[in-house]
Scaffold this motif. Structure first.
Motif, PDB file in Angstrom:
ATOM      1  N   MET A   1      -3.748 -23.016 -22.702  1.00 34.97           N
ATOM      2  CA  MET A   1      -3.546 -23.238 -21.346  1.00 34.97           C
ATOM      3  C   MET A   1      -2.231 -22.745 -21.045  1.00 34.97           C
ATOM      4  O   MET A   1      -1.888 -21.689 -21.126  1.00 34.97           O
ATOM      5  CB  MET A   1      -3.572 -24.854 -21.234  1.00 34.97           C
ATOM      6  N   PHE A   2      -1.279 -23.391 -20.811  1.00 36.82           N
ATOM      7  CA  PHE A   2       0.152 -23.045 -20.401  1.00 36.82           C
ATOM      8  C   PHE A   2       1.121 -22.923 -21.416  1.00 36.82           C
ATOM      9  O   PHE A   2       0.898 -23.963 -22.257  1.00 36.82           O
ATOM     10  CB  PHE A   2       0.625 -23.922 -19.434  1.00 36.82           C
ATOM     11  N   ALA A   3       1.944 -21.809 -21.628  1.00 34.47           N
ATOM     12  CA  ALA A   3       2.646 -21.714 -22.815  1.00 34.47           C
ATOM     13  C   ALA A   3       3.975 -22.506 -22.589  1.00 34.47           C
ATOM     14  O   ALA A   3       4.413 -22.558 -21.424  1.00 34.47           O
ATOM     15  CB  ALA A   3       3.226 -20.230 -22.956  1.00 34.47           C
ATOM     16  N   THR A   4       3.971 -23.461 -23.655  1.00 32.19           N
ATOM     17  CA  THR A   4       5.440 -24.191 -23.509  1.00 32.19           C
ATOM     18  C   THR A   4       6.189 -24.042 -24.919  1.00 32.19           C
ATOM     19  O   THR A   4       6.855 -24.897 -25.029  1.00 32.19           O
ATOM     20  CB  THR A   4       4.883 -25.698 -23.312  1.00 32.19           C
ATOM     21  N   ASP A   5       5.770 -22.993 -25.463  1.00 35.79           N
ATOM     22  CA  ASP A   5       6.546 -22.993 -26.987  1.00 35.79           C
ATOM     23  C   ASP A   5       7.881 -22.248 -26.822  1.00 35.79           C
ATOM     24  O   ASP A   5       8.738 -22.136 -27.731  1.00 35.79           O
ATOM     25  CB  ASP A   5       5.669 -22.603 -27.915  1.00 35.79           C
ATOM     26  N   ASP A   6       7.967 -21.452 -25.524  1.00 29.14           N
ATOM     27  CA  ASP A   6       9.293 -20.770 -25.441  1.00 29.14           C
ATOM     28  C   ASP A   6      10.279 -21.595 -24.779  1.00 29.14           C
ATOM     29  O   ASP A   6       9.950 -22.631 -24.099  1.00 29.14           O
ATOM     30  CB  ASP A   6       9.143 -19.392 -24.733  1.00 29.14           C
ATOM     31  N   THR A   7      11.544 -21.152 -24.549  1.00 25.85           N
ATOM     32  CA  THR A   7      12.604 -21.622 -23.796  1.00 25.85           C
ATOM     33  C   THR A   7      12.963 -20.900 -22.521  1.00 25.85           C
ATOM     34  O   THR A   7      13.049 -19.808 -22.379  1.00 25.85           O
ATOM     35  CB  THR A   7      13.785 -21.859 -24.709  1.00 25.85           C
ATOM     36  N   ILE A   8      12.481 -21.764 -21.373  1.00 25.39           N
ATOM     37  CA  ILE A   8      12.813 -21.139 -20.093  1.00 25.39           C
ATOM     38  C   ILE A   8      14.049 -21.376 -19.453  1.00 25.39           C
ATOM     39  O   ILE A   8      14.919 -22.210 -19.749  1.00 25.39           O
ATOM     40  CB  ILE A   8      11.670 -21.993 -19.085  1.00 25.39           C
ATOM     41  N   VAL A   9      14.691 -20.577 -18.525  1.00 25.10           N
ATOM     42  CA  VAL A   9      15.787 -20.563 -17.648  1.00 25.10           C
ATOM     43  C   VAL A   9      15.577 -20.351 -16.293  1.00 25.10           C
ATOM     44  O   VAL A   9      14.618 -19.386 -16.094  1.00 25.10           O
ATOM     45  CB  VAL A   9      16.789 -19.426 -18.404  1.00 25.10           C
ATOM     46  N   ALA A  10      16.424 -20.868 -15.484  1.00 33.63           N
ATOM     47  CA  ALA A  10      16.495 -20.530 -14.141  1.00 33.63           C
ATOM     48  C   ALA A  10      17.446 -21.104 -13.262  1.00 33.63           C
ATOM     49  O   ALA A  10      18.173 -22.136 -13.838  1.00 33.63           O
ATOM     50  CB  ALA A  10      15.060 -20.926 -13.387  1.00 33.63           C
ATOM     51  N   ILE A  11      17.672 -20.372 -12.249  1.00 31.20           N
ATOM     52  CA  ILE A  11      18.951 -21.096 -11.371  1.00 31.20           C
ATOM     53  C   ILE A  11      18.387 -22.222 -10.650  1.00 31.20           C
ATOM     54  O   ILE A  11      17.260 -22.047  -9.942  1.00 31.20           O
ATOM     55  CB  ILE A  11      19.472 -19.977 -10.301  1.00 31.20           C
ATOM     56  N   ALA A  12      18.910 -23.388 -10.659  1.00 32.31           N
ATOM     57  CA  ALA A  12      18.161 -24.545  -9.981  1.00 32.31           C
ATOM     58  C   ALA A  12      18.615 -24.628  -8.668  1.00 32.31           C
ATOM     59  O   ALA A  12      18.189 -25.410  -7.975  1.00 32.31           O
ATOM     60  CB  ALA A  12      18.558 -25.657 -11.081  1.00 32.31           C
ATOM     61  N   THR A  13      19.943 -24.106  -8.326  1.00 28.89           N
ATOM     62  CA  THR A  13      20.364 -24.312  -7.030  1.00 28.89           C
ATOM     63  C   THR A  13      19.872 -23.240  -6.049  1.00 28.89           C
ATOM     64  O   THR A  13      19.575 -22.030  -6.463  1.00 28.89           O
ATOM     65  CB  THR A  13      21.765 -24.307  -7.145  1.00 28.89           C
ATOM     66  N   PRO A  14      19.917 -23.480  -4.588  1.00 27.55           N
ATOM     67  CA  PRO A  14      19.311 -22.673  -3.947  1.00 27.55           C
ATOM     68  C   PRO A  14      20.138 -21.480  -3.589  1.00 27.55           C
ATOM     69  O   PRO A  14      21.345 -21.119  -3.925  1.00 27.55           O
ATOM     70  CB  PRO A  14      19.522 -23.278  -2.253  1.00 27.55           C
ATOM     71  N   PRO A  15      19.474 -20.292  -3.279  1.00 21.31           N
ATOM     72  CA  PRO A  15      19.916 -18.818  -3.149  1.00 21.31           C
ATOM     73  C   PRO A  15      21.153 -18.933  -2.034  1.00 21.31           C
ATOM     74  O   PRO A  15      21.417 -19.818  -1.316  1.00 21.31           O
ATOM     75  CB  PRO A  15      19.007 -18.006  -2.637  1.00 21.31           C
ATOM     76  N   GLY A  16      22.256 -18.122  -2.319  1.00 25.32           N
ATOM     77  CA  GLY A  16      23.437 -18.191  -1.270  1.00 25.32           C
ATOM     78  C   GLY A  16      24.751 -18.901  -2.257  1.00 25.32           C
ATOM     79  O   GLY A  16      24.606 -19.314  -3.229  1.00 25.32           O
ATOM     80  N   ARG A  17      25.762 -18.903  -1.609  1.00 27.30           N
ATOM     81  CA  ARG A  17      26.995 -19.365  -2.124  1.00 27.30           C
ATOM     82  C   ARG A  17      27.262 -20.940  -1.670  1.00 27.30           C
ATOM     83  O   ARG A  17      26.833 -21.419  -0.824  1.00 27.30           O
ATOM     84  CB  ARG A  17      28.182 -18.706  -1.271  1.00 27.30           C
ATOM     85  N   GLY A  18      27.885 -21.523  -2.719  1.00 27.39           N
ATOM     86  CA  GLY A  18      28.175 -22.933  -2.623  1.00 27.39           C
ATOM     87  C   GLY A  18      29.164 -23.216  -3.527  1.00 27.39           C
ATOM     88  O   GLY A  18      29.618 -22.398  -4.323  1.00 27.39           O
ATOM     89  N   ALA A  19      29.615 -24.686  -3.503  1.00 24.77           N
ATOM     90  CA  ALA A  19      30.651 -25.008  -4.134  1.00 24.77           C
ATOM     91  C   ALA A  19      30.246 -24.909  -5.634  1.00 24.77           C
ATOM     92  O   ALA A  19      31.000 -24.501  -6.590  1.00 24.77           O
ATOM     93  CB  ALA A  19      31.005 -26.345  -3.904  1.00 24.77           C
ATOM     94  N   LEU A  20      29.113 -25.410  -5.904  1.00 26.54           N
ATOM     95  CA  LEU A  20      28.559 -25.587  -7.302  1.00 26.54           C
ATOM     96  C   LEU A  20      27.295 -24.625  -7.395  1.00 26.54           C
ATOM     97  O   LEU A  20      26.615 -24.491  -6.388  1.00 26.54           O
ATOM     98  CB  LEU A  20      28.373 -26.779  -7.951  1.00 26.54           C
ATOM     99  N   GLY A  21      27.009 -24.229  -8.607  1.00 29.91           N
ATOM    100  CA  GLY A  21      25.760 -23.667  -8.935  1.00 29.91           C
ATOM    101  C   GLY A  21      25.020 -23.995 -10.142  1.00 29.91           C
ATOM    102  O   GLY A  21      26.106 -24.350 -11.255  1.00 29.91           O
ATOM    103  N   VAL A  22      23.779 -24.311 -10.340  1.00 27.49           N
ATOM    104  CA  VAL A  22      23.507 -24.772 -11.780  1.00 27.49           C
ATOM    105  C   VAL A  22      22.408 -24.092 -12.428  1.00 27.49           C
ATOM    106  O   VAL A  22      21.391 -23.612 -11.579  1.00 27.49           O
ATOM    107  CB  VAL A  22      22.692 -26.288 -11.573  1.00 27.49           C
TER     108      VAL A  22
END
Ligand SMILES: Nc1nc2c(ncn2[C@@H]2O[C@H](COP(=O)(O)OP(=O)(O)OP(=O)(O)O)[C@@H](O)[C@H]2O)c(=O)[nH]1
Ligand SMILES: [Mg+2]
Length: 449
Positions: A1-22
């Motif tokens: 079904m869905f692959a869950t054996d790899d490690t995923i990564v993404a930017i979790a904060t919205p596009p654009g500039r901010g004080a912090l980004g995750v």
């Protein structure tokens, strides 16, 4: 079904500039991969905020960050998760992302973190959908309903329904163990009564569904009326801006003018239209046609009348045309002496000049759209998918009840309908949901959620 054996990564904060980004990593190798990026000696400690730096390509550091490791299963996804909080610069965050991918992480698909939370049993499907709704919420009321569903109040009510069905099914199945002719473990009349009481609970949930859906999806409210009665003035007053042009010349508004506003928690797309009249002007008559079309698809029509003038033929025609629609009559220009005394079932007197009556108008709009429902705190269904499944569940229960009422239908037949009803409940919470449906639900999410 869905692959869950790899490690995923993404930017979790919205596009654009901010004080912090995750930047967030999830999967079995999350801690190792983070270790490869960070210049922190040794492994990250569970649930400790570690102040460290992200290494660039060469020797120099990219950014100062705070990294936090949430070991499985006590994380959002139920897997090992590392959150790296840096300065909210798109350039830096992309560099961190690319470094993580170079180290072996895969870029996450939209909604993949939440999908993993669902697949790992951290949430049911109602709660996953609520996460998307919570992020999308445009009014505090939308957010409250979504948060309620995230907390599990709707899950509980579906669970309670399911438990009652399960109990009935178990008793009927027991009858199958006594196959003697004519012997019923559960009397048909008893079964019919039990099914009726489950249907009553279901109807209670469905009763608030239209309002719930309207709150979740928002409503289209169209302002109609003959020229010069003050439609654009009412529009501007509700929108809190001078968005639409107002003049003393009849036929000012030609195009549809729209604005999304919050009316007592309901997200309303407000549409101003050209004044309705017979006209030879090509541009104006196109505007009139667009206005008529907008009225047809409206959830609610605000029919504006000029109270300071006698009713005109156009007013009467519009009153007639909208009489079967969800409608509120707005008696505008209440600052001037009244010339019409006619009363209407759902009417509010206002002055778009002074603002008088607009609180009452807002309340009436919200109540007409969603009833008093919005004021009550209770588990609500608001999602079309849930509503459709509950309606299918109800149809199966109804079939079972009718069969039970005849008194001579074998248990097996009742069981087929009751199982079908339960299956629909399983689909709502996601115990039995096809991969296609899951894909469709999680595609709606933004990347990083
Ligand atoms: N006294 C008074 N005048 C108003 C009120 N509302 C609107 N007007 C005036 O009525 C005129 C028409 O207002 P609009 O808002 O442009 O009316 P409309 O219905 O949008 O007109 P069209 O776009 O031409 O169809 C303007 O001169 C407004 O200033 C009100 O409540 N009281
Ligand atoms: Mg206008």
């Amino acid at each position: 079904m869905f692959a869950t054996d790899d490690t995923i990564v993404a930017i979790a904060t919205p596009p654009g500039r901010g004080a912090l980004g995750v930047v967030r990593l999830s999967g079995a190798r999350a801690r190792d991969l983070a270790g490869a990026l960070l210049d922190h000696g040794g492994a990250l400690q569970p649930r400790h905020a570690t102040f460290t730096r992200v290494q660039g390509d060469g020797k120099s550091a990219l950014d100062e960050v705070v990294a936090t490791f949430f070991p499985a299963p006590h994380s959002y996804t139920g897997e090992d998760v590392v959150e790296i909080t840096g300065h909210g610069s798109p350039v830096l965050l992309h560099a961190v992302l690319e470094r993580a991918m170079a180290a072996g992480a895969r870029l996450a698909e939209p909604g993949e973190f939440t999908l993993r939370a669902f697949l790992n049993g951290k949430q049911d499907l109602i709660q996953s959908e609520a996460v998307a709704d919570l992020i999308d919420a445009a009014t505090p009321l939308q957010a409250r309903i979504a948060f309620d569903q995230l907390e599990g109040t709707l899950t509980e009510r579906i669970g309670a329904l399911d438990a009652r069905l399960f109990d009935l099914i178990a008793r009927l199945e027991a009858s199958l163990d006594f196959p003697d002719e004519g012997y019923h473990f559960v009397e048909p009349a008893r079964a019919a009564a039990d099914i009726s009481s489950v249907i009553a609970v279901l109807d209670g949930l469905l009763a608030g569904a239209t309002a719930g859906r309207m709150i979740r999806e928002g409503a289209t409210v169209v302002i109609a009326g003959r020229p010069n009665v003050g439609k654009s003035s009412v529009f501007n007053m509700l929108a809190g801006s001078n968005r639409a042009i107002v003049t003393a010349i009849p036929g000012t508004t030609r195009d549809l003018v729209t604005e999304t506003i919050d009316v007592e928690g309901v997200a309303v797309t407000l549409v101003d239209t050209a004044g309705w009249r017979d006209t030879r002007d090509i541009v104006e008559s196109e505007g009139v046609a667009r206005g008529a079309h907008a009225r047809d698809i409206a959830d609610l029509v605000l029919l504006v009348l000029d109270r300071s003038e006698p009713l005109a033929d156009e007013d009467c025609r519009l009153l007639d045309e909208t009489s079967k629609m969800n409608r509120v009559v707005v008696l505008n220009k209440s600052d001037l002496p009244a010339e019409t005394t006619r009363t209407f079932r759902e009417a509010v007197a206002v002055s778009a000049l002074s603002g008088d009556g607009f609180d009452a108008l807002r309340r009436t709009i919200a109540t007409t759209l969603v009833g008093e429902e919005r004021l009550r705190d209770q588990a609500r269904i608001s999602n079309t998918r849930h509503i459709a499944l509950l309606e299918q569940c109800r149809a199966s229960l109804d079939a079972a009840r009718r069969a039970a009422e005849t008194g001579n239908v074998p248990e097996e037949f009742l069981l087929i309908d009751l199982q079908a009803a339960r299956m629909r409940l399983d689909e709502i919470v996601g115990r039995r949901t096809s991969e296609d449906v899951l894909r469709h639900i999680f595609e709606r999410f933004c990347i990083g959620k």
